[in-house]
Design a protein around this motif. Structure first.
Motif, PDB file in Angstrom:
ATOM      1  N   ALA A 102       0.849  -1.184   0.000  1.00 23.15           N
ATOM      2  CA  ALA A 102       0.000   0.000   0.000  1.00 23.15           C
ATOM      3  C   ALA A 102       0.886   1.234   0.000  1.00 23.15           C
ATOM      4  O   ALA A 102       1.954   1.259   0.631  1.00 23.15           O
ATOM      5  CB  ALA A 102      -0.920   0.008   1.210  1.00 23.15           C
ATOM      6  N   ASP A 103       0.463   2.252  -0.743  1.00 24.68           N
ATOM      7  CA  ASP A 103       1.181   3.524  -0.807  1.00 24.68           C
ATOM      8  C   ASP A 103       0.183   4.655  -0.602  1.00 24.68           C
ATOM      9  O   ASP A 103      -0.955   4.588  -1.088  1.00 24.68           O
ATOM     10  CB  ASP A 103       1.858   3.722  -2.168  1.00 24.68           C
ATOM     11  CG  ASP A 103       2.854   2.626  -2.471  1.00 24.68           C
ATOM     12  OD1 ASP A 103       3.793   2.475  -1.696  1.00 24.68           O
ATOM     13  OD2 ASP A 103       2.669   1.921  -3.490  1.00 24.68           O
ATOM     14  N   ALA A 104       0.620   5.687   0.072  1.00 22.48           N
ATOM     15  CA  ALA A 104      -0.190   6.906   0.222  1.00 22.48           C
ATOM     16  C   ALA A 104       0.697   8.106  -0.036  1.00 22.48           C
ATOM     17  O   ALA A 104       1.827   8.174   0.456  1.00 22.48           O
ATOM     18  CB  ALA A 104      -0.797   6.975   1.616  1.00 22.48           C
ATOM     19  N   GLU A 105       0.197   9.037  -0.844  1.00 22.67           N
ATOM     20  CA  GLU A 105       0.938  10.261  -1.148  1.00 22.67           C
ATOM     21  C   GLU A 105       0.017  11.455  -0.967  1.00 22.67           C
ATOM     22  O   GLU A 105      -1.156  11.408  -1.333  1.00 22.67           O
ATOM     23  CB  GLU A 105       1.473  10.249  -2.584  1.00 22.67           C
ATOM     24  CG  GLU A 105       2.551   9.229  -2.849  1.00 22.67           C
ATOM     25  CD  GLU A 105       3.146   9.387  -4.244  1.00 22.67           C
ATOM     26  OE1 GLU A 105       3.043  10.502  -4.801  1.00 22.67           O
ATOM     27  OE2 GLU A 105       3.690   8.409  -4.778  1.00 22.67           O
ATOM     28  N   MET A 106       0.562  12.511  -0.420  1.00 20.47           N
ATOM     29  CA  MET A 106      -0.148  13.780  -0.305  1.00 20.47           C
ATOM     30  C   MET A 106       0.696  14.858  -0.979  1.00 20.47           C
ATOM     31  O   MET A 106       1.847  15.083  -0.595  1.00 20.47           O
ATOM     32  CB  MET A 106      -0.399  14.144   1.153  1.00 20.47           C
ATOM     33  CG  MET A 106      -1.110  15.473   1.348  1.00 20.47           C
ATOM     34  SD  MET A 106      -2.865  15.421   0.920  1.00 20.47           S
ATOM     35  CE  MET A 106      -3.520  14.696   2.433  1.00 20.47           C
ATOM     36  N   HIS A 107       0.120  15.510  -1.995  1.00 21.33           N
ATOM     37  CA  HIS A 107       0.793  16.597  -2.700  1.00 21.33           C
ATOM     38  C   HIS A 107       0.118  17.909  -2.303  1.00 21.33           C
ATOM     39  O   HIS A 107      -1.057  18.129  -2.629  1.00 21.33           O
ATOM     40  CB  HIS A 107       0.715  16.393  -4.210  1.00 21.33           C
ATOM     41  CG  HIS A 107       1.409  15.160  -4.692  1.00 21.33           C
ATOM     42  ND1 HIS A 107       2.647  15.187  -5.292  1.00 21.33           N
ATOM     43  CD2 HIS A 107       1.047  13.848  -4.650  1.00 21.33           C
ATOM     44  CE1 HIS A 107       3.007  13.954  -5.612  1.00 21.33           C
ATOM     45  NE2 HIS A 107       2.057  13.126  -5.216  1.00 21.33           N
ATOM     46  N   VAL A 108       0.845  18.756  -1.602  1.00 24.44           N
ATOM     47  CA  VAL A 108       0.311  20.029  -1.128  1.00 24.44           C
ATOM     48  C   VAL A 108       0.834  21.140  -2.037  1.00 24.44           C
ATOM     49  O   VAL A 108       2.052  21.247  -2.239  1.00 24.44           O
ATOM     50  CB  VAL A 108       0.740  20.289   0.333  1.00 24.44           C
ATOM     51  CG1 VAL A 108       0.142  21.597   0.840  1.00 24.44           C
ATOM     52  CG2 VAL A 108       0.310  19.119   1.219  1.00 24.44           C
ATOM     53  N   PRO A 109      -0.043  21.982  -2.603  1.00 27.10           N
ATOM     54  CA  PRO A 109       0.398  22.963  -3.613  1.00 27.10           C
ATOM     55  C   PRO A 109       1.056  24.212  -3.029  1.00 27.10           C
ATOM     56  O   PRO A 109       0.659  25.332  -3.317  1.00 27.10           O
ATOM     57  CB  PRO A 109      -0.911  23.303  -4.332  1.00 27.10           C
ATOM     58  CG  PRO A 109      -1.963  23.136  -3.298  1.00 27.10           C
ATOM     59  CD  PRO A 109      -1.501  21.996  -2.433  1.00 27.10           C
ATOM     60  N   ARG A 110       2.028  24.016  -2.198  1.00 25.82           N
ATOM     61  CA  ARG A 110       2.843  25.117  -1.669  1.00 25.82           C
ATOM     62  C   ARG A 110       4.055  24.507  -0.972  1.00 25.82           C
ATOM     63  O   ARG A 110       4.101  23.300  -0.732  1.00 25.82           O
ATOM     64  CB  ARG A 110       2.042  25.990  -0.699  1.00 25.82           C
ATOM     65  CG  ARG A 110       1.544  25.266   0.529  1.00 25.82           C
ATOM     66  CD  ARG A 110       0.649  26.156   1.376  1.00 25.82           C
ATOM     67  NE  ARG A 110       0.179  25.483   2.581  1.00 25.82           N
ATOM     68  CZ  ARG A 110      -0.855  24.670   2.634  1.00 25.82           C
ATOM     69  NH1 ARG A 110      -1.541  24.424   1.527  1.00 25.82           N
ATOM     70  NH2 ARG A 110      -1.229  24.111   3.765  1.00 25.82           N
ATOM     71  N   ILE A 111       5.020  25.340  -0.650  1.00 26.21           N
ATOM     72  CA  ILE A 111       6.210  24.886   0.056  1.00 26.21           C
ATOM     73  C   ILE A 111       5.937  24.927   1.562  1.00 26.21           C
ATOM     74  O   ILE A 111       5.635  25.985   2.119  1.00 26.21           O
ATOM     75  CB  ILE A 111       7.426  25.770  -0.283  1.00 26.21           C
ATOM     76  CG1 ILE A 111       7.744  25.705  -1.783  1.00 26.21           C
ATOM     77  CG2 ILE A 111       8.633  25.347   0.537  1.00 26.21           C
ATOM     78  CD1 ILE A 111       8.173  24.351  -2.265  1.00 26.21           C
ATOM     79  N   ILE A 112       5.999  23.761   2.193  1.00 24.34           N
ATOM     80  CA  ILE A 112       5.835  23.661   3.650  1.00 24.34           C
ATOM     81  C   ILE A 112       7.226  23.503   4.252  1.00 24.34           C
ATOM     82  O   ILE A 112       7.895  22.487   4.058  1.00 24.34           O
ATOM     83  CB  ILE A 112       4.948  22.467   4.029  1.00 24.34           C
ATOM     84  CG1 ILE A 112       3.549  22.642   3.424  1.00 24.34           C
ATOM     85  CG2 ILE A 112       4.851  22.342   5.544  1.00 24.34           C
ATOM     86  CD1 ILE A 112       2.630  21.468   3.690  1.00 24.34           C
TER      87      ILE A 112
END
Length: 782
Positions: free
Chosen positions: A427-437
């Motif tokens: 299983a894989d989970a990815e979160m792409h957040v549209p800004r630099i954290i």
């Protein structure tokens, strides 16, 4: 001496006969070329141009290619004096109407004769005069003569041009008024493409208008257009010109003033045909009006991608950047900025901007059954179930969850390796957040594309029934952004990978005991580090003859943690006392990778594709070998196709020479042995159509090998050395591809030309396809 003389004489006679035959064929082809030429006309075989000048300083040779490009029409395609397409046209009936296959051959493979009556020399001379004017050669004279041969019914047109001195720029004057647009244009003068003492050139004048227009668009002149600029050109004595840049009298008033934003509004639920306005009370965020509310999208997140603000001058770059960034969020199907001009205030105009966003489908689930084919030679059925949420936390965050499973068997021409089975679930989970954290406030405002922060978490369970079971976990945190359309940066400062070997079979344990290097590779599976990659890619840029893909990458593990551990424990680096994290020995290495591809598009459908793969991994500190999952393998359908997957290297190491007769475990275990720390590989492939549009073919050649950084006594000949060029494996072959754009099935038959494990670079013994290897794969190899 006599035999040598006879050999030379024979070669000379053969060459003489070949030249005679070629001359005869050319003569016959020439006779048949005029078969379909009408009575009273001639076959046009081309034209040429000669340029002269009474002034020695005039570069007449530089003008000839420019004028030669104006000669029309192009004559029939020729090769060594023959015209094969015209010959086919005549052989299939020429001007007579045909049907069926004969008509198809005539129209598709042949071409009708190009006639002298189609040349129109006077029109060509007019085009040449225009080109000379455009390059600063005024008052030229042009003449032409037609050279005909009545016996062969062929004609050629010779053009002759006489030019004077080239005119150069003596003075440049920009608009002199004190109005807004005149002052803005004058401010661009230091960067002007037009320079005093440069030759007069029309293309440069056109480029200058475009340059000025682009600058004015960044200074608020929303309605300005380059067509509102004109040039007055006055010629003087001594071949000089004065250029006056002026505004057209017909330019509308609105084009002459800059515009500022009065009100910027955002509509996040717009649909085609909707009316916009203040019918509902918007959310007021800073100076923006935000419709309809924040139930679906947080205003702050969406406005991170908006670069137009109330009171700012209009800027086309900021306008396009806003549209690009909003579309790059991935949660909108369409993004548009609609402008409404208002009454002017003083010297400035006012404009409203409505940003209209049409939402894409938020959630989707997809199940895909596929054939799994890995670089290690394992293949079999697999299933992937994917869940996608384009707006997971109301901030255009992309959430991806994949569940994967596969059952594979290793397919190889070697019977000892065939039939090995492997099961994998994960299983894989990815979160792409549209800004630099990050701990710092970073906003990459100069890019046209949205930067992202990526979090990835994954788990895999592998069961290699004949050998072992393995659990692996990975976590990654990093950033990616594109500064330009062709350039992408990927920075992952946090990379954690942990693999644990479970339930090894007694035979596998025994083999590991005999191979300490490989045992360390399996043991040292805790990786704490980071990886970094740059991608330069022009493959998506249409119309280029030369396309490139260049991707260097760095991968590190254990450096900072190892330093911290040694300082904390006051202990030097020593493999006998390794740096650990919670009792687990830490892998320490530095690894550099490089992949380059070059595509030479000879025509729209003929492509020469090349690739180079290089890699160097240096274990240090705890490690004298790279972790197994970081080592290189070579061979297979996407590598050197004349050899099965992972059946080469390292170096000249030959596992079959060391295997015990009848020990099947030892023989099948050789697959794990054939990995390395260094990789060099090159591929070249000539691609061409077979039956348009779906069936294509290719000829290819592959070469490469892998090596070890440190000597391994159980793999003699595996260490990298100065004679590495003699240790390269080479293979070549041909293949077909069924290419339906979104899906490619590839079949390649490859033959080894050189095997480094054989004496003097010999070849393997004959198999099902002779010494060839048949590869069935999905997609192009590169």
């Amino acid at each position: 001496m006599t035999s040598l003389y006879r050999h030379v004489t024979f070669s000379t006679l053969s060459l003489s006969r070949a030249l005679s035959l070629l001359f005869l064929l050319a003569f016959l082809a020439g006779c048949s070329s005029t078969k379909s030429v009408p009575q009273g006309d001639y076959l046009y075989i081309g034209g040429d141009i000669t340029v002269t000048s009474p002034y020695p300083e005039t570069d007449t040779k530089a003008l000839e290619p420019e004028l030669n490009a104006a000669i029309r029409p192009q004559p029939n395609t020729s090769f060594l004096g023959m015209r094969p397409k015209l010959w086919i046209y005549n052989a299939m009936g020429g001007n007579r109407e045909r049907k069926g296959i004969a008509n198809w051959i005539k129209t598709r493979l042949g071409e009708p004769p190009v006639l002298l009556s189609e040349a129109h020399p006077d029109r060509v001379k007019g085009a040449m005069i225009n080109r000379l004017y455009n390059n600063g050669y005024f008052s030229p004279t042009l003449e032409h003569t037609v050279d005909t041969t009545s016996k062969r019914k062929m004609a050629q047109v010779h053009y002759a041009a006489t030019v004077g001195k080239q005119y150069i720029i003596q003075q440049i004057q920009f608009p002199q008024g004190n109005d807004s647009v005149s002052m803005a244009i004058r401010a661009t003068e230091p960067q002007s493409l037009l320079k005093v003492n440069d030759p007069y050139n029309l293309e440069k004048l056109i480029a200058e208008r475009l340059r000025v227009n682009e600058i004015l668009k960044e200074k608020g002149f929303f309605f300005f257009d380059e067509s509102y600029l004109i040039y007055h050109v006055d010629s003087t004595q001594n071949n000089k010109v004065n250029i006056y840049v002026r505004l057209k009298d017909t330019a509308p008033t609105k084009a002459l003033i800059p515009y500022r934003y009065k009100q910027v509004s955002i509509y996040t639920d717009y649909s085609l045909g909707d009316s916009i306005g203040d019918s509902e009370a918007p959310v007021q965020f800073k100076d923006y009006k935000y419709y309809p509310d924040e139930e679906t999208f947080k205003a702050k997140t969406i406005l991170n991608a908006v670069f137009v603000e109330n009171g700012d001058l209009y800027s086309r770059k900021r306008h396009l950047q806003t549209v690009n960034r909003l579309m790059d969020l991935g949660t909108f199907k369409f993004a548009e900025v609609r402008f409404t001009p208002l009454d002017s205030i003083g010297l400035d105009g006012r404009i409203n901007a409505d940003i209209l966003l049409t939402q894409a489908k938020k959630k989707s689930v997809r199940a895909e059954v596929q054939t799994v084919q890995k670089s290690n030679g394992y293949a079999g059925p697999g299933i992937t179930v994917s869940f996608r949420n384009r707006n997971a936390l109301r901030g255009a965050e992309l959430l991806l969850i994949n569940l994967v499973g596969s059952f594979e068997s290793q397919i190889s021409g070697d019977s000892a390796r065939s039939g090995l089975t492997s099961m994998e679930v994960g299983a894989d989970a990815e979160m792409h957040v549209p800004r630099i954290i990050s701990p710092f406030n970073i906003r990459i405002a100069s890019s046209m594309y949205q930067p992202r922060t990526r979090f990835a978490l994954g788990f895999r369970f592998i069961n290699r029934q004949e050998f072992f079971q393995q659990n692996s976990f990975n976590f990654e945190y990093g950033y990616s952004w594109r500064q330009y359309a062709t350039t992408e940066f990927q920075i992952n400062p946090v990379q954690v990978q942990y693999s644990r070997l479970l339930n090894p079979t007694p035979a596998f344990q025994e083999e590991l005991a005999q191979r300490p290097f490989l045992a360390r590779a399996f043991d040292q599976q805790l990786i704490i580090g980071g990886n970094y990659r740059l991608v330069y890619n022009t493959l998506g840029v249409e119309g280029r003859s030369h396309q490139f893909y260049i991707s260097p990458g760095l991968d590190f593990s254990g450096g900072l943690w190892g330093l911290f551990y040694r300082v904390k424990n006051k202990r030097p680096a020593d493999p006998e006392f390794p740096n650990t994290f919670r009792g687990q020995a830490l892998s320490q290495y530095a690894k550099f990778d490089l992949e380059t591809r070059y595509y030479f598009n000879l025509t729209e459908k003929l492509v020469l594709a090349t690739r180079f793969l290089g890699g160097y991994g240096l274990p240090y500190g705890n490690s004298n070998v790279l972790p197994y999952i970081k080592q290189y393998g070579i061979g297979g359908p996407n590598s050197i196709r004349a050899f099965p997957a992972r059946s080469l290297g390292p170096g000249v190491y030959n596992p079959t020479a060391l295997q015990e007769p009848g020990n099947e475990v030892s023989q099948s275990f050789s697959y794990f042995d054939q990995t390395g720390d260094i990789r060099l590989e090159g591929n070249a492939e000539f691609r061409f159509p077979l039956m348009d549009p779906y069936l294509k073919g290719a000829f290819f050649v592959d070469a490469g090998n892998i090596w070890l950084v440190n000597e391994d006594p159980t793999r003699p000949g595996g260490k990298f050395s100065g004679d590495f060029m003699s240790q390269l494996a080479v293979g070549a072959g041909a293949g077909i591809r069924i290419d339906v754009q979104f899906f490619v099935i590839r079949v390649d038959l490859a033959y080894p030309l050189r095997d480094p494990t054989y004496p003097n670079g010999g070849r393997p013994k004959s198999g099902l396809f002779g010494t060839g290897v048949l590869n069935l794969a999905i997609g192009y190899p590169f």
